[in-house]
Design a protein around this motif. Structure first.
Motif, PDB file in Angstrom:
ATOM      1  N   ARG A  47     -13.487  -8.195  -5.524  1.00 20.10           N
ATOM      2  CA  ARG A  47     -13.606  -6.835  -4.983  1.00 20.10           C
ATOM      3  C   ARG A  47     -13.870  -6.875  -3.481  1.00 20.10           C
ATOM      4  O   ARG A  47     -13.280  -6.139  -2.709  1.00 20.10           O
ATOM      5  CB  ARG A  47     -14.783  -6.112  -5.640  1.00 20.10           C
ATOM      6  N   LEU A  51     -11.478  -5.299  -0.467  1.00 21.23           N
ATOM      7  CA  LEU A  51     -12.028  -4.315   0.464  1.00 21.23           C
ATOM      8  C   LEU A  51     -11.945  -4.820   1.907  1.00 21.23           C
ATOM      9  O   LEU A  51     -11.615  -4.066   2.824  1.00 21.23           O
ATOM     10  CB  LEU A  51     -13.475  -4.006   0.091  1.00 21.23           C
ATOM     11  N   ILE A  54      -8.294  -4.454   3.073  1.00 24.23           N
ATOM     12  CA  ILE A  54      -7.936  -3.050   3.311  1.00 24.23           C
ATOM     13  C   ILE A  54      -8.456  -2.579   4.665  1.00 24.23           C
ATOM     14  O   ILE A  54      -7.739  -1.961   5.445  1.00 24.23           O
ATOM     15  CB  ILE A  54      -8.481  -2.144   2.189  1.00 24.23           C
ATOM     16  N   TYR A  55      -9.713  -2.880   4.958  1.00 23.82           N
ATOM     17  CA  TYR A  55     -10.307  -2.361   6.192  1.00 23.82           C
ATOM     18  C   TYR A  55     -10.149  -3.283   7.388  1.00 23.82           C
ATOM     19  O   TYR A  55     -10.644  -2.983   8.472  1.00 23.82           O
ATOM     20  CB  TYR A  55     -11.769  -1.990   5.945  1.00 23.82           C
ATOM     21  N   GLN A  65      -0.182   3.838   6.658  1.00 20.45           N
ATOM     22  CA  GLN A  65      -0.858   4.403   5.499  1.00 20.45           C
ATOM     23  C   GLN A  65      -0.095   4.244   4.181  1.00 20.45           C
ATOM     24  O   GLN A  65      -0.726   4.039   3.147  1.00 20.45           O
ATOM     25  CB  GLN A  65      -1.209   5.869   5.738  1.00 20.45           C
ATOM     26  N   ILE A  68      -1.263   0.864   3.132  1.00 17.27           N
ATOM     27  CA  ILE A  68      -2.713   0.791   2.931  1.00 17.27           C
ATOM     28  C   ILE A  68      -3.126   1.560   1.679  1.00 17.27           C
ATOM     29  O   ILE A  68      -4.001   1.128   0.936  1.00 17.27           O
ATOM     30  CB  ILE A  68      -3.463   1.328   4.166  1.00 17.27           C
ATOM     31  N   ILE A  69      -2.487   2.686   1.407  1.00 16.14           N
ATOM     32  CA  ILE A  69      -2.858   3.479   0.234  1.00 16.14           C
ATOM     33  C   ILE A  69      -2.593   2.693  -1.046  1.00 16.14           C
ATOM     34  O   ILE A  69      -3.317   2.834  -2.029  1.00 16.14           O
ATOM     35  CB  ILE A  69      -2.129   4.847   0.224  1.00 16.14           C
ATOM     36  N   LYS A  72      -5.623   0.678  -1.571  1.00 15.73           N
ATOM     37  CA  LYS A  72      -6.742   1.508  -2.022  1.00 15.73           C
ATOM     38  C   LYS A  72      -6.591   1.881  -3.492  1.00 15.73           C
ATOM     39  O   LYS A  72      -7.571   1.936  -4.232  1.00 15.73           O
ATOM     40  CB  LYS A  72      -6.847   2.762  -1.150  1.00 15.73           C
ATOM     41  N   LEU A  75      -7.593  -1.133  -5.399  1.00 17.14           N
ATOM     42  CA  LEU A  75      -9.057  -1.231  -5.420  1.00 17.14           C
ATOM     43  C   LEU A  75      -9.642  -0.278  -6.466  1.00 17.14           C
ATOM     44  O   LEU A  75     -10.536  -0.654  -7.222  1.00 17.14           O
ATOM     45  CB  LEU A  75      -9.642  -0.928  -4.047  1.00 17.14           C
ATOM     46  N   ARG A  76      -9.110   0.927  -6.534  1.00 17.85           N
ATOM     47  CA  ARG A  76      -9.593   1.884  -7.539  1.00 17.85           C
ATOM     48  C   ARG A  76      -9.361   1.363  -8.947  1.00 17.85           C
ATOM     49  O   ARG A  76     -10.222   1.458  -9.818  1.00 17.85           O
ATOM     50  CB  ARG A  76      -8.917   3.231  -7.342  1.00 17.85           C
TER      51      ARG A  76
END
Length: 134
Positions: A47, A51, A54-55, A65, A68-69, A72, A75-76
């Motif tokens: 995890r 993260l 991503i950042y 984006q 990147i989405i 995300k 990650l969800r």
């Protein structure tokens, strides 16, 4: 002078123009376009690693984006599947293929070239020129 030492003595008529960092992106002044530089440091399949990836992509204008989405959303999905695991525990194997595919898509962003000019008419050929400041 201090911020653009390589431009100080540049002969604009004959020299090749350098690439500059602007707005967190690389600006190729020769082609008048933005290029992307992705940090390709190998992260662990956890995890925390996801993260971190991503950042680590700095995208102030949000050109990236769509890519990147995807991370995300991954990650969800990982958070819902691994609710009882720690941030540094390896993630389940079924998610590994999605992870590697997404990381590969980030590396392919470096071949992207985003033109800064919105018109196909060059500045020299324009009949009217304006500078707008906000």
């Amino acid at each position: 002078c201090d911020l653009s030492k390589e431009l100080k003595d540049l002969d604009l008529g004959t020299a090749t123009l350098p690439t500059h960092r602007t707005l967190g992106l690389l600006w190729n002044t020769e082609t008048y376009s933005f290029t992307i530089k992705v940090n390709s440091v190998e992260k662990t399949f956890t995890r925390r690693g996801l993260l971190s990836v991503i950042y680590s992509v700095f995208d102030p204008i949000e050109f990236l984006q769509p890519a990147i989405i995807e991370g995300k959303l991954l990650l969800r999905e990982m958070m819902s599947v691994t609710s009882k695991t720690d941030w540094d525990d390896p993630l389940p194997e079924p998610l590994y293929d999605k992870w590697t595919t997404w990381i590969g898509s980030l590396n392919s962003l470096e071949s992207m070239d985003i033109p800064k000019m919105y018109s196909n008419i060059s500045f020299a050929d324009a009949t009217q020129r304006e500078v707008l400041v906000f």
